[in-house]
Structure formats: C-alpha cells, structure tokens
Design a protein around this motif. Structure first.
Motif, PDB file in Angstrom:
ATOM      1  N   THR A 226       4.262 116.448 100.276  1.00  0.00           N
ATOM      2  CA  THR A 226       4.417 117.580  99.372  1.00  0.00           C
ATOM      3  C   THR A 226       3.805 118.834  99.982  1.00  0.00           C
ATOM      4  O   THR A 226       4.424 119.897  99.994  1.00  0.00           O
ATOM      5  N   MET A 246       9.065 122.504  95.443  1.00  0.00           N
ATOM      6  CA  MET A 246       7.897 123.295  95.066  1.00  0.00           C
ATOM      7  C   MET A 246       7.716 124.537  95.922  1.00  0.00           C
ATOM      8  O   MET A 246       6.847 125.355  95.631  1.00  0.00           O
ATOM      9  N   TRP A 262       9.352 125.407  89.633  1.00  0.00           N
ATOM     10  CA  TRP A 262       8.290 124.741  90.404  1.00  0.00           C
ATOM     11  C   TRP A 262       7.450 123.762  89.587  1.00  0.00           C
ATOM     12  O   TRP A 262       6.912 122.808  90.127  1.00  0.00           O
ATOM     13  N   LEU A 266       6.031 119.616  90.369  1.00  0.00           N
ATOM     14  CA  LEU A 266       4.566 119.585  90.491  1.00  0.00           C
ATOM     15  C   LEU A 266       3.974 118.543  89.548  1.00  0.00           C
ATOM     16  O   LEU A 266       3.161 117.703  89.943  1.00  0.00           O
ATOM     17  N   VAL A 269       4.861 115.000  90.723  1.00  0.00           N
ATOM     18  CA  VAL A 269       4.047 114.537  91.853  1.00  0.00           C
ATOM     19  C   VAL A 269       2.683 114.074  91.373  1.00  0.00           C
ATOM     20  O   VAL A 269       2.221 112.986  91.720  1.00  0.00           O
ATOM     21  N   VAL A 270       2.040 114.904  90.546  1.00  0.00           N
ATOM     22  CA  VAL A 270       0.690 114.548  90.103  1.00  0.00           C
ATOM     23  C   VAL A 270       0.728 113.269  89.263  1.00  0.00           C
ATOM     24  O   VAL A 270      -0.087 112.365  89.455  1.00  0.00           O
TER      25      VAL A 270
END
Lengths: 294, 323
Positions: A226, A246, A262, A266, A269-270
């Motif tokens: 990432t 992103m 974006w 994000l 991913v987290v």
C-alpha cells in the motif's frame, strides 16, 4: 492396536479454535476476515464478468455517490469505485500472498538447512543473511522497479528477493532448537538420511511457528505494498491495487473534498490488516504453548 | 566483552565491503554515469567520449570498481549529482541534519509513549486498561505509515489547522524571524511527522515490555520479596520494573533501523526535505548517483544500528559475553 483417536495431540486448527473462545479480538477478527475474503474473492470475478472496471470516462472532478447513483461514486477517470474496490482488494491480496509465500519458500529452504547442519555452514549462511539484512530493502525494491519496470511480476520478484532474510532467520532459530532434541538424535543414530529427517521429522514441527509468522508477515506486506503504490513507486495505474487507489489521497484537493476516491480503500486496508493481525497473534500464541490463554 | 565487541566490528568490514559491491553493480545497471551531470548543449559528444576515456569509464568492471571505491575511501568522492550539478555528498549533507533531527524526535517520542503504555499494560494484565492498550497496539500494527500520515494531515492540518501539512520550516520565518522563532517554527513543523512515526513505532517496544513485566511478576525472586512482606509498590519499582526495562536497551538498535525506514515514507508524505524525500525525488529525476549514495548511507546506518544493539546486548546480558 492403534491409540484411540481422542488421545492424539490436538491439531493447530483445533488449538486455534480453542484460543478463539478466550480471545474476543481474535474471534471478531477471524469472523470478519472470513466474511471479507468471501466477499472479495466471490465479488471480484463477478464484477469483472459484468463490468469493465478499467473502462475510463474522464471528468474534470470525481463524481460523488449521490450524483452518480453508485454506492461509492466515481473517480476522476469515471470508474466505479465500489467495483474497483473489490478488484483492487483481490489484486492486493493475490500479490501480497505470492510475495509472502515465495519469501517463505526461500526462507524455509535456507533457514532449515542452516539450522539443521549448524557449524560452519550455519555460520556462513548467517553472515550472508546479516549482510543482506543491512541493505535497506524498500529503497532497493524501489530502485529495481524503476530499472526493470513496474509490473506485478517484477514487484513480486524483487520484493521476495529482499524479504526472505527475516523468514530464514526465524526458521533457522526454530530449526536450531529442534536439532538439539532427542528425536532428531535418535533418528540420526538409526541412520535416517538427513534429507528424510529434515522433511519428514523436522519440518512438521516447524509448521506451527511458520504459519503464525506467515499470517503476521502477510499483514505487514499488505501495508508495504500500500505504501509503495500510494507514493507511486509500487504498481502502476494499469494494475488496480488498494495502494494504487489511495494515490488519490496525495492530492490535497481530493483529500479534503472527495473522500470517496481514497477513504474506502484506506478503511479496507486497515480493517483487513487488523483482522489478519488479530488472527496471526492468536496463532502465534497457539504455536508457543507458554503464551496460550488456555 | 571487549573481545566480543571488537570481533563484531571486524565482521562489519567485509559486510560493508559486500554492500559497496552490490551498490556499485546497481549503479552500473542504472542509466547514466559520472558524466551525465555535465551534459549540456555546449559539450560535444566527442568531448564526452574523450572524458569517459580519461576517467576510465570504459575500463573493465573490476578496475572501475577499484577506482570508484578508492576515490570514496581516500577522497570522499561519491560522484556528481546530475540534477543539482554539485557533488553528491554536498547535496546529501544539506539534508542529513533534517533527517537526523526528525529521526531523533521520533525515537524520543516513541520511547516516551511506549514505556508508560508497556508498564501499565503489564502491571494491569487482563484488565480493561490492558485490553485498551492492546487494541491500540493492534491498530497501530495494522496502520501503514502513510495511511496514518494522510489521516493526520487531513485532521490536524487541513481540518483543525493546528500544524502545517508539509515542509520543515516556513520560508518567511527563516528570512525574518529571530533564532528562537526559527527554532520554534521548526519544532512546530516537526511535531506532526514525528508523532506519526512515534505512534506506529511503539508496537514492538510495548509488546516486549508488557511480556517482560508479566514474566518478572511470576518470577521466583518476586515471590520471595512478597513473602518477605515487601510493599507491592516497592516490589514493582525495584524488582519488576528495573529488570524489565534493561532488556529494552538492546532494542534501541532495531528501533533506529525501524525509524530510518519509517522516516523515508514520512518525509515523503509530509514533504519534509530530508534524505528520504531526496531519495524519492532523485528516483523520479533519475539522479542515480544520489540514489546510490543514499542506499549506501542507509545501509551503513542500519549496520551501525545493529552493531549498537549487539553491543548493548552484551553489556546488558552477561550470558552472551561468555561465548
């Protein structure tokens, strides 16, 4: 006369399930992870089948979810962000899984040989590993990608080439502690060939450590992919991954006014990394009996 | 102990040697050479070819390597930057202090956050506060550096306006401010990137400290102290905390290496003009003389970081000295 089945030692999976009952974080992570993975790996092919995700229709600015009538809106190139999210997540997972897997293959090979034989071979291999570990791998990966082109294949190759060292060290330490155990000496005394000892007797005992660390490494690699792609030094626009999506966030105007180009990748991913880390941590505790909660 | 340290330093020499070979080969694979920096319309192709011959750039690889390495060791000549048109070392030197102070700030903040968290989590193991700290650690572990950087910029810079979103100092203050103002301005610019690095850097230290404290709590000497009737607070301060904090010193080297990697990304996202940003800019402009030197510098720094770890470990843990 075999032993009754119930006396067999519990498998890693059973121990993991037992651990989950005592660790709500890990339970939550495991359930959410299964849901996410199913959604991504079923959703992505379906979306790819019905829509051309990379079909572009440039507009001056991204179109909001409300204006476009889609769930997560369109980006400045007119691509459906909701559809792209699935495909990007799948690509990221494929890519990072490949990297992690290959670096493990290399790491197990080097680490186990080094740990099993010990002595001079071990010493030499470890010096090589130390030297390789000194090289700032992110910089090297970036430079190699610039020289050889930014394709998924080169990304996987160079990433693997610079990350196997950590795995080799881990496996070497584990193999070294196994080597001193009685069952290995017994097997050696019986005249079992070294190769057979390594593959059939030592490796099964290293699986627990390897699996736990594999999962944690996977999460870390998602983060690095990432990061690199986000800065524009990882993969290119033609290969949508979460990091590539992103890239929009590096544009201050997009960052402030167009959250939908974006924020979804994000958050994904987290959340993905969080779930994987919870699961990996529980696995690690299972692999090391001293740390178990039960 | 000294023998061990000297041996450890001696091993470093062949390692650094191998790294110079790797970077040299890498430099060869990259487009451009030492003369790319001098190309401009007034120089003819023949002159360049002549210069190349003079500088020995057409020699076989091993000869060129020897030339290159001797000029680095004896003259400190790392080549010319092609975009800046100055010696590479000069360009990097200007940025090095920026990176150094930022890294130092990150390290200090990391320990300042991690030690209290680790101690609290270890002391109150299994309680709500421990669970809360663990949750924070997991979130930090799952947060790529850049993601947190972006969120910090969005909230603290764009929305709240507390901190600037990039740069290491504002040009206006540098031009007209007093030294104190310049200093404060630099700190103001440093806080957001440093916090980003520190918030994520604490993970390993908190995990380790927590595990150490839990481990010591169940040790024999703590049981003995308890049975003697030593007050809990004193046991914790003298027996548990001290013994748990000592192994952490050895982790300093790894923290340095980790910080250096993090700084690379942090500088880029905050447009902080240090070596990390120089690296990315040089990559973009294909200024490979700078890139190459930076890789060597970062390798050497991480080697020193690991050396520090090993030395501290031998000082802290007498068992290793015996070997």
């Amino acid at each position: 006369m075999g032993k009754p089945a119930s006396k067999r030692p519990p498998t890693l999976f059973r121990l993991f399930l037992r651990e989950l009952r005592h660790d709500y974080f890990a339970l939550f992570g495991a359930v959410l992870l299964i849901i996410l993975l199913l959604a991504i790996f079923i959703g992505a092919p379906l979306i790819n089948h019905f829509h051309d995700v990379m079909w572009v229709n440039p507009t001056p600015l991204p179109t909001s979810p409300a204006d476009s009538g889609t769930i997560l809106g369109l980006d400045a190139l007119g691509r459906n962000q909701f559809h792209m999210l699935f495909v990007a997540a799948r690509n990221t997972l494929y890519l990072t899984f490949a990297i992690t897997f290959l670096s493990y293959v290399l790491g197990i090979l080097v680490g186990v040989v080094s740990g099993f034989y010990g002595g001079r071979i071990d010493n030499f291999i470890m010096r090589v590993c130390d030297t390789w570990a000194m090289v700032p791998f992110l910089m090297m990966v970036i430079v190699f990608l610039i020289i050889f082109g930014r394709t998924p294949l080169t990304f996987i190759t160079f990433f693997t080439l610079f990350t196997w060292v950590g795995r080799a060290r881990l496996l070497r330490a584990a193999a070294l502690s196994q080597r001193q155990m009685d069952y290995i000496s017994a097997s050696k005394t019986l005249g079992t060939p070294n190769f057979t000892i390594i593959v059939r007797e030592m490796l099964p005992n290293l699986v627990d450590v390897a699996v736990a660390n594999f999962v944690l490494t996977l999460a870390a690699n998602v983060g690095i992919e990432t990061g690199l792609s986000l800065l524009g030094f990882g993969l290119g626009w033609d290969f949508p991954s979460l990091g590539v999506m992103m890239q929009n966030a590096t544009n201050p105007m997009f960052l402030q006014h167009f959250w939908w180009v974006w924020a979804p990748p994000l958050v994904l991913v987290v959340v993905l990394m969080l779930c994987v880390n919870f699961v990996g941590n529980a696995l690690q505790r299972v692999a090391d009996p001293k740390q178990r909660l039960v | 102990m000294w023998k061990m340290i000297v041996r450890r330093i001696l091993i470093l020499i062949p390692q650094l040697f191998v790294i110079t070979i790797v970077t040299f080969l890498l430099g060869n694979a990259m487009p451009g050479d030492a003369l790319s920096g001098m190309i401009d319309p007034t120089v003819t192709a023949e002159e360049l070819a002549h210069q190349r011959e003079l500088l020995g750039l057409n020699d076989p690889l091993p000869v060129r390597y020897l030339d290159w390495i001797t000029s680095i060791i004896f003259e400190g000549d790392f080549g010319q930057s092609f975009t800046h048109r100055r010696p590479v070392l000069e360009v990097i030197g200007e940025r090095a202090s920026t990176t150094f102070w930022l890294s130092l700030m990150i390290l200090i903040l990391t320990y300042a956050i991690a030690i209290p968290l680790g101690v609290i989590a270890g002391r109150y193991k299994g309680m709500v506060i421990d669970k809360a700290i663990l949750l924070y650690i997991f979130i930090a572990l799952s947060m790529p550096t850049l993601v947190l950087g972006i969120l910090n910029i969005l909230f603290f810079s764009h929305n709240l306006g507390w901190f600037p979103s990039g740069g290491s100092a504002s040009a206006l203050v540098i031009a007209s401010g007093t030294p104190l103002e310049v200093f404060l301005n630099r700190i103001h610019h440093m806080i957001l990137p440093a916090m980003t690095g520190a918030i994520l850097g604490v993970v390993g230290i908190v995990f380790m400290l927590r595990a150490n404290i839990i481990d010591r709590t169940y040790s024999e000497y703590v049981k003995l102290a308890k049975s003697k009737g030593v007050p809990t607070g004193v046991i914790f301060r003298r027996h548990i905390f001290r013994n748990s904090i000592i192994p952490l010193t050895a982790g300093l080297g790894f923290a340095i290496v980790g910080t250096l990697t993090g700084v690379l990304f942090i500088e880029m996202i905050f447009f902080y003009p240090g070596m990390g940003m120089l690296f990315f800019n040089s990559i973009s402009s294909q200024d490979f003389a700078v890139v190459n030197t930076l890789i060597m510098i970062f390798s050497a720094l991480s080697a020193i970081g690991m050396l520090i770890s090993d030395i501290l470990l031998t000082i802290v843990d007498p068992r290793i000295r015996v070997q």
